[in-house]
Design an enzyme around this catalytic site. Structure first.
Site, PDB file in Angstrom:
ATOM      1  N   GLY A  29      -1.461  -1.716  -4.385  1.00  0.00           N
ATOM      2  CA  GLY A  29      -2.206  -2.761  -5.076  1.00  0.00           C
ATOM      3  C   GLY A  29      -2.194  -2.510  -6.567  1.00  0.00           C
ATOM      4  N   GLN A  54       1.572   2.125   5.445  1.00  0.00           N
ATOM      5  CA  GLN A  54       0.680   0.975   5.554  1.00  0.00           C
ATOM      6  C   GLN A  54       1.440  -0.329   5.778  1.00  0.00           C
ATOM      7  OE1 GLN A  54      -1.384   0.569   1.628  1.00  0.00           O
ATOM      8  NE2 GLN A  54       0.333   1.798   0.910  1.00  0.00           N
ATOM      9  N   GLU A 110      -3.896   1.980  -6.102  1.00  0.00           N
ATOM     10  CA  GLU A 110      -2.973   2.618  -7.050  1.00  0.00           C
ATOM     11  C   GLU A 110      -3.078   2.011  -8.447  1.00  0.00           C
ATOM     12  OE1 GLU A 110       1.076   1.939  -5.876  1.00  0.00           O
ATOM     13  OE2 GLU A 110       0.849  -0.246  -5.820  1.00  0.00           O
ATOM     14  N   ILE A 160       2.204  -7.848   0.849  1.00  0.00           N
ATOM     15  CA  ILE A 160       1.048  -7.101   1.333  1.00  0.00           C
ATOM     16  C   ILE A 160      -0.060  -7.094   0.287  1.00  0.00           C
ATOM     17  CG2 ILE A 160       2.463  -5.617   2.811  1.00  0.00           C
ATOM     18  CD1 ILE A 160       1.955  -3.359   0.743  1.00  0.00           C
ATOM     19  N   ASP A 161       0.280  -7.378  -0.977  1.00  0.00           N
ATOM     20  CA  ASP A 161      -0.723  -7.362  -2.044  1.00  0.00           C
ATOM     21  C   ASP A 161      -1.682  -8.547  -1.970  1.00  0.00           C
ATOM     22  OD1 ASP A 161       0.235  -5.008  -3.183  1.00  0.00           O
ATOM     23  OD2 ASP A 161       1.687  -6.069  -4.422  1.00  0.00           O
ATOM     24  N   TYR A 199       4.430   3.874   2.339  1.00  0.00           N
ATOM     25  CA  TYR A 199       5.188   3.008   3.236  1.00  0.00           C
ATOM     26  C   TYR A 199       4.533   2.873   4.615  1.00  0.00           C
ATOM     27  CZ  TYR A 199       9.251   2.932   0.067  1.00  0.00           C
ATOM     28  OH  TYR A 199      10.090   2.733  -0.994  1.00  0.00           O
ATOM     29  N   GLY A 241       9.338  -5.438  -1.453  1.00  0.00           N
ATOM     30  CA  GLY A 241       8.867  -4.534  -0.414  1.00  0.00           C
ATOM     31  C   GLY A 241       8.675  -5.257   0.900  1.00  0.00           C
TER      32      GLY A 241
END
Length: 420
Positions: free
Chosen positions: A191, A299, A247, A143-144, A297, A13
């Site tokens: 996440g 974020q 999530e 991003i995680d 998407y 991603g």
């Protein structure tokens, strides 16, 4: 002997700042023309190498490459393609080496998360045994925020900023209408196993009682009765309740609340529908009117509201990756180290890929309040520096100006094609 070329690819991603890392790699390589030939980029990530679909970045102007600093998404294309172990699919790794050899590539810069770190390590190991050594450097991105050995991951700071701001703005909206309208608002964020993004929503609160009133973390087992009781108390006290839900929220047995039963390209369970599931749960048990939203998407694509700190760090790891390669390093990753003291400082060090690949960094328990529904002061102290600074792109006619590269392909040299 001609100088070696470099190969750069984006994986998984994309983020608001992954192109800043690409900029760091390409600009730094151009400063060392006596040591590095051309920088080729994989079209759609690592599958670009497997298919011998290489982009010649030397065809791009300096201004275009500089424009990557303020452009979101993956300028060269990314992919979700997990390369299996060497034992399971040796042919893929041998194909990579074959393509690299055909195009005189000696440097491999792979920009991604944990899976790409593992691929990078395997390429380094196999290339040595095949007699065509490749200096493989992993450029961190996710991003995680779940890579080990680095204080934080480029891409996370901008997502954290977006989620914190969106939570505060939505909360103001709900607060103004709760007397006669919506009582509960739920924001679902990314996440899977780590709750870093959800935690960032906690930065929206300035004082006691501010939203978000509830944060759901993957690290804390979901308890239905406890959750509903918290929602009821919050609405009774404040008139409304704002929830930020990861999530990856899951029950005690590890089952995701939003598990669909499907798998993605990496073999992970596909998640989706957490917010509406929670909303229905609240409606059925408490009867409150609700609204929910999924950041999805938005974020990770929101370059217009990126963190300057995040942009700076994304560029720095790309720059450091090239410098490490030129220093003879191999199978390493540029990692961010936080300095000591009240003033936020950071620097870059090298981390061995053997200790990075396939390891996830979760939220420390002391970053989560005792009741499991919010962040602590320790978490706030960690998170706040990462969202500092505004890095607005230039605007034209009210819209941000984002660069579009020409992405000129390199002529193929191998006769055989390769199916991915």
């Amino acid at each position: 002997m001609p100088k070696k070329n470099a190969f750069y690819a984006q994986s998984g991603g994309v983020t608001a700042v992954i192109n800043a890392s690409a900029c760091g790699v390409i600009e730094t390589a151009r400063k060392h023309k006596s040591d590095i030939g051309k920088v080729y980029a994989g079209r759609n990530g690592i599958i670009g190498a497997l298919r011998e679909e290489l982009i010649d970045t030397s065809k791009e102007s300096s201004a275009a490459i500089r424009g990557l600093l303020t452009t979101p998404s993956g300028a060269f294309g990314s992919c979700r393609h997990k390369m299996k172990s060497i034992e399971e699919n040796r042919a893929e790794y041998e194909r990579l080496i074959e393509v690299f050899k055909a195009h005189n590539i000696g440097y491999f810069f792979y920009n991604g998360g944990g899976d790409s770190a593992d691929t990078c390590l395997k390429v380094s190991q196999l290339s040595e045994s095949m007699g065509y050594p490749i200096q493989a450097i992993h450029v961190p991105k996710t991003i995680d925020n779940d890579l080990p050995l680095t204080d934080n991951c480029p891409g996370f700071g901008s997502v954290a900023k977006y989620i914190a701001i969106s939570t505060r703005e939505a909360a103001l909206d709900v607060a103004s209408m709760c007397e006669t309208s919506t009582k509960v608002f739920i924001l679902e964020v990314m996440g899977r196993h780590a709750g870093w993004i959800a935690a960032a929503g906690g930065l929206a609160a300035e004082q006691e009682g501010d939203a978000p009133h509830i944060i759901l973390f993957p690290e804390v087992a979901f308890n239905r009765e406890k959750f509903l009781a918290k929602v009821k108390r919050t609405v009774k006290k404040h008139g409304f309740c704002v929830i930020v839900a990861s999530e990856g929220a899951q029950y005690k047995d590890g089952t995701f609340l939003a598990e669909s039963g499907l798998k993605d390209a990496f073999g992970h369970s596909q998640l989706g529908g957490l917010a509406p599931n929670l909303a229905q749960m609240i409606k059925d048990e408490l009867g409150y009117k609700y609204h929910w939203a999924v950041a999805d998407y938005l974020q990770r694509a929101a370059r217009h509201i990126a963190s300057q700190t995040d942009v700076d760090q994304a560029y720095a790891v790309g720059e450091a990756a090239v410098e490490m390669a030129l220093a003879g390093k191999n199978a390493v990753m540029p990692a961010i180290v936080r300095g000591k003291g009240k003033r936020y400082r950071w620097s870059i060090v090298e981390a061995p890929l053997a200790d990075v690949a396939n390891v996830e960094k979760m939220m420390p328990r002391n970053y989560i309040t005792r009741d499991g529904f919010n962040i602590t002061d320790e978490a706030r102290a960690y998170l706040e520096p990462l969202i500092q600074g505004e890095a607005y792109p230039d605007y034209k006619r009210g819209m941000p100006k984002y660069v579009r590269l020409k992405n000129v392909m390199v002529p193929k040299k191998l006769r055989k094609s390769f199916k991915v």
